[in-house]
Design an enzyme around this catalytic site. Structure first.
Site, PDB file in Angstrom:
ATOM      1  N   CYS A 113      72.123  55.970  63.040  1.00  0.00           N
ATOM      2  CA  CYS A 113      70.666  56.176  63.107  1.00  0.00           C
ATOM      3  C   CYS A 113      70.115  56.020  64.528  1.00  0.00           C
ATOM      4  CB  CYS A 113      69.957  55.206  62.170  1.00  0.00           C
ATOM      5  SG  CYS A 113      70.477  55.406  60.452  1.00  0.00           S
ATOM      6  N   HIS A 243      62.647  54.824  64.264  1.00  0.00           N
ATOM      7  CA  HIS A 243      63.545  55.388  63.252  1.00  0.00           C
ATOM      8  C   HIS A 243      62.978  55.108  61.868  1.00  0.00           C
ATOM      9  CE1 HIS A 243      66.847  56.342  60.767  1.00  0.00           C
ATOM     10  NE2 HIS A 243      67.176  55.080  60.512  1.00  0.00           N
ATOM     11  N   ASN A 273      65.173  58.916  54.987  1.00  0.00           N
ATOM     12  CA  ASN A 273      65.930  58.551  56.192  1.00  0.00           C
ATOM     13  C   ASN A 273      66.916  59.676  56.510  1.00  0.00           C
ATOM     14  OD1 ASN A 273      67.650  57.488  58.107  1.00  0.00           O
ATOM     15  ND2 ASN A 273      67.961  55.529  57.074  1.00  0.00           N
TER      16      ASN A 273
HETATM   17  N1  ACO Z   1      65.427  51.572  41.887  1.00  0.00           N
HETATM   18  C1  ACO Z   1      65.153  50.499  41.150  1.00  0.00           C
HETATM   19  N2  ACO Z   1      65.674  49.286  41.391  1.00  0.00           N
HETATM   20  C2  ACO Z   1      66.528  49.178  42.422  1.00  0.00           C
HETATM   21  C3  ACO Z   1      66.863  50.268  43.247  1.00  0.00           C
HETATM   22  C4  ACO Z   1      66.272  51.503  42.929  1.00  0.00           C
HETATM   23  N3  ACO Z   1      66.517  52.627  43.660  1.00  0.00           N
HETATM   24  N4  ACO Z   1      67.739  49.859  44.198  1.00  0.00           N
HETATM   25  C5  ACO Z   1      67.934  48.549  43.989  1.00  0.00           C
HETATM   26  N5  ACO Z   1      67.213  48.134  42.922  1.00  0.00           N
HETATM   27  C6  ACO Z   1      67.142  46.783  42.352  1.00  0.00           C
HETATM   28  C7  ACO Z   1      68.332  45.932  42.681  1.00  0.00           C
HETATM   29  O1  ACO Z   1      69.397  46.189  41.797  1.00  0.00           O
HETATM   30  C8  ACO Z   1      67.751  44.552  42.528  1.00  0.00           C
HETATM   31  O2  ACO Z   1      67.740  44.240  41.159  1.00  0.00           O
HETATM   32  P1  ACO Z   1      68.056  42.752  40.668  1.00  0.00           P
HETATM   33  O3  ACO Z   1      66.995  41.890  41.294  1.00  0.00           O
HETATM   34  O4  ACO Z   1      67.964  42.857  39.185  1.00  0.00           O
HETATM   35  O5  ACO Z   1      69.422  42.430  41.172  1.00  0.00           O
HETATM   36  C9  ACO Z   1      66.302  44.707  42.989  1.00  0.00           C
HETATM   37  O6  ACO Z   1      66.015  46.108  42.923  1.00  0.00           O
HETATM   38  C10 ACO Z   1      66.051  44.194  44.378  1.00  0.00           C
HETATM   39  O7  ACO Z   1      67.045  44.732  45.231  1.00  0.00           O
HETATM   40  P2  ACO Z   1      67.099  44.383  46.736  1.00  0.00           P
HETATM   41  O8  ACO Z   1      68.272  45.082  47.361  1.00  0.00           O
HETATM   42  O9  ACO Z   1      67.000  42.912  46.921  1.00  0.00           O
HETATM   43  O10 ACO Z   1      65.737  45.069  47.237  1.00  0.00           O
HETATM   44  P3  ACO Z   1      65.062  45.003  48.650  1.00  0.00           P
HETATM   45  O11 ACO Z   1      63.660  44.620  48.507  1.00  0.00           O
HETATM   46  O12 ACO Z   1      65.903  44.278  49.649  1.00  0.00           O
HETATM   47  O13 ACO Z   1      65.054  46.535  49.082  1.00  0.00           O
HETATM   48  C11 ACO Z   1      66.238  48.160  50.390  1.00  0.00           C
HETATM   49  C12 ACO Z   1      66.273  47.242  49.197  1.00  0.00           C
HETATM   50  C13 ACO Z   1      65.091  49.149  50.204  1.00  0.00           C
HETATM   51  C14 ACO Z   1      67.544  48.915  50.485  1.00  0.00           C
HETATM   52  C15 ACO Z   1      65.995  47.339  51.663  1.00  0.00           C
HETATM   53  O14 ACO Z   1      66.850  46.235  51.707  1.00  0.00           O
HETATM   54  C16 ACO Z   1      66.188  48.157  52.912  1.00  0.00           C
HETATM   55  O15 ACO Z   1      65.483  49.108  53.171  1.00  0.00           O
HETATM   56  N6  ACO Z   1      67.139  47.754  53.762  1.00  0.00           N
HETATM   57  C17 ACO Z   1      67.417  48.510  54.968  1.00  0.00           C
HETATM   58  C18 ACO Z   1      68.606  49.333  54.716  1.00  0.00           C
HETATM   59  C19 ACO Z   1      68.485  50.711  55.243  1.00  0.00           C
HETATM   60  O16 ACO Z   1      67.428  51.235  55.516  1.00  0.00           O
HETATM   61  N7  ACO Z   1      69.631  51.366  55.350  1.00  0.00           N
HETATM   62  C20 ACO Z   1      69.635  52.726  55.718  1.00  0.00           C
HETATM   63  C21 ACO Z   1      70.469  53.028  56.856  1.00  0.00           C
HETATM   64  S1  ACO Z   1      70.320  51.917  58.172  1.00  0.00           S
HETATM   65  C22 ACO Z   1      69.083  52.276  59.021  1.00  0.00           C
HETATM   66  O17 ACO Z   1      68.675  53.421  59.000  1.00  0.00           O
HETATM   67  C23 ACO Z   1      68.461  51.171  59.796  1.00  0.00           C
END
Ligand code: ACO
Length: 312
Positions: A113, A243, A273
Site C-alpha cells: 500500500c 492511503h 482499498n
Molecule cells: N462483517 C461483519 N462482521 C465482521 C466482519 C464483516 N465483514 N469482519 C469481521 N467481523 C467481526 C469479527 O469476526 C469480530 O466478531 P467477534 O467479536 O464475534 O469475534 C468483530 O467483527 C470485530 O472484529 P475486529 O477484527 O475486532 O474488528 P475491528 O473493529 O478491529 O475492525 C478491521 C476490523 C476493519 C479489519 C480493522 O481492524 C482494520 O481496518 N484494520 C486495518 C487493516 C487494513 O486496513 N488492512 C488492509 C491492508 S493494510 C493497509 O492498507 C494499511
C-alpha cells in the site's frame, strides 16, 4: 549547476465498470452494510472483469494523466503494484508498450500500500539528479484476485483500480520532501499466504488490529517529520491525501495531527482499498489548486510507510 525539482503536472484514474455494494456482498457472506460502513467507511468497490489486467487498468489511468495521451516525451515509468500480472517481466513494461513510450525505461516497485509514495520518491530523485525529466508514476491493482471471497474479515476491504501522475522537471518545487520507512518485524502481520494451491497469487491474511494501530502511529510520525524537514506546520496543509485503508485510520491520523477533518481526502467510500492505487485515484478526484500544500502519506504491509510533501 542548475537545480532540478519535480512537480505533478497532471493526473488520471481508471476503475473497472463493475461495482459491488456492501449489500451485494451480504448476499453471499455473513456481513452487512452497517458493519462495513461503520468499521471502515467503505460503501462499494469496483471489481475487475476477466478481460481486465493490472496493465490495462494502469495503461488507461496513465493515458488520462498524459496531456493528449502522448507518451513520446516520457523517459521513465514506475508502476507501484502488489498484484502484478506476472512474476516476470515487470508489468510496467507492458504499460510502456501499450502507451508506445519508446523513450522510457520501466520497472515495478513492490511496497504494497506504500508503493505509490515509494515510487514517487524514486521518481523525484531521478528528476533531481537530472537523469529523468518526465516520469509516469502509476499505482494499479487487482486486489480482488488476491483475497478469499469467503473470508469476511479481509475481502470486504479491497477493490480494484488504477491512478497515475505525470511528474515533470520544474524550476521550482514541486516535491518538497519525501521520507520512506520499513520495519520487517511486521512481515507476518499482513501477507499473502501461498499455502493453498487454489489461490494462484496467495490470499491476503492479516492481523487487522495490529495493522490498524501501526498505520496511525507510522503515518502521524512520518507526516510530522516531513513537515519539520521543511519548517512547515500542520496548519500549512491544504490537503491530506492518505492511503485509503480505513476511514477511521485517516480520521485518527488527522485528529492526532490536529488537522481539520475536511482537509483529509476520503475516497474509500466508493473504491475501498485499492492498495498502491488509492493515493493517485484520490489525487485525481480532488480539486487541488496550484500552490496548495499537499501531504501524501501511506502505510502498508512489510511494514512499509512514508510521506511526500508537495506544493501543487
Ligand atoms: N462483517 C461483519 N462482521 C465482521 C466482519 C464483516 N465483514 N469482519 C469481521 N467481523 C467481526 C469479527 O469476526 C469480530 O466478531 P467477534 O467479536 O464475534 O469475534 C468483530 O467483527 C470485530 O472484529 P475486529 O477484527 O475486532 O474488528 P475491528 O473493529 O478491529 O475492525 C478491521 C476490523 C476493519 C479489519 C480493522 O481492524 C482494520 O481496518 N484494520 C486495518 C487493516 C487494513 O486496513 N488492512 C488492509 C491492508 S493494510 C493497509 O492498507 C494499511
Amino acid at each position: 549547476m542548475a537545480q532540478f525539482y519535480s512537480s505533478i503536472a497532471s493526473c488520471g484514474m481508471f476503475v473497472p465498470q463493475r461495482v459491488i455494494t456492501n449489500d451485494e456482498l451480504s448476499n453471499t457472506l455473513d456481513t452487512n452494510d452497517e458493519w462495513i460502513r461503520t468499521r471502515t467507511g467503505i460503501c462499494a468497490r469496483h471489481i475487475a472483469g476477466p478481460g481486465d489486467s493490472v496493465a490495462s487498468l494502469g495503461t488507461e489511468a496513465a493515458r488520462r494523466a498524459l496531456p493528449s495521451g502522448d507518451a513520446s516525451n516520457v523517459d521513465m515509468i514506475i508502476l507501484a503494484t502488489t498484484s502484478p500480472d506476472h512474476f516476470m517481466p515487470a508489468t510496467a513494461t507492458q504499460i510502456q508498450s501499450n502507451l508506445g513510450a519508446t523513450c522510457a525505461f520501466a520497472f515495478d516497485v513492490q511496497a504494497v500500500c506504500s508503493g505509490f509514495v515509494y515510487a514517487l520518491a524514486i521518481a523525484d530523485k531521478f528528476i533531481k539528479t537530472g537523469d529523468a525529466s518526465e516520469v509516469l508514476v502509476i499505482g494499479s491493482e487487482i486486489m480482488s484476485r488476491m483475497v478469499d471471497w469467503n473470508d469476511r474479515s479481509t475481502c470486504v476491504l479491497f477493490g480494484d483500480g488504477a491512478g497515475a501522475v505525470l511528474l515533470r522537471r520544474s524550476t521550482s518545487p514541486g516535491i518538497l520532501a519525501t521520507n520512506l520507512y520499513s520495519d520487517g518485524r511486521g512481515y507476518n502481520m499482513l501477507y499473502s499466504d501461498n499455502s493453498d494451491p487454489t489461490f494462484a497469487r496467495g490470499k491476503v491474511m492479516m492481523n487487522g488490529r495490529a495493522v490498524y494501530s501501526m498505520a496511525i502511529d507510522c503515518m502521524e510520525s512520518s507526516v510530522r517529520s516531513a513537515l519539520t524537514q521543511n519548517n512547515l506546520n500542520v496548519s500549512d496543509i491544504d490537503w491530506f491525501v492518505a492511503h485509503q485503508a480505513n476511514k477511521r485510520i485517516i480520521d485518527s491520523v488527522a485528529a492526532h495531527l490536529g488537522l481539520p477533518s475536511e482537509k483529509a481526502v476520503i475516497t474509500i467510500d466508493s473504491f475501498a482499498n485499492t492498495s498502491a492505487a488509492t493515493i493517485p485515484i484520490s489525487l485525481s478526484l480532488t480539486n487541488i489548486k496550484r500552490g496548495d500544500l499537499v501531504v501524501l502519506s501511506s502505510m502498508g504491509a512489510g511494514f512499509t510507510w512514508g510521506t511526500a510533501v508537495l506544493r501543487w
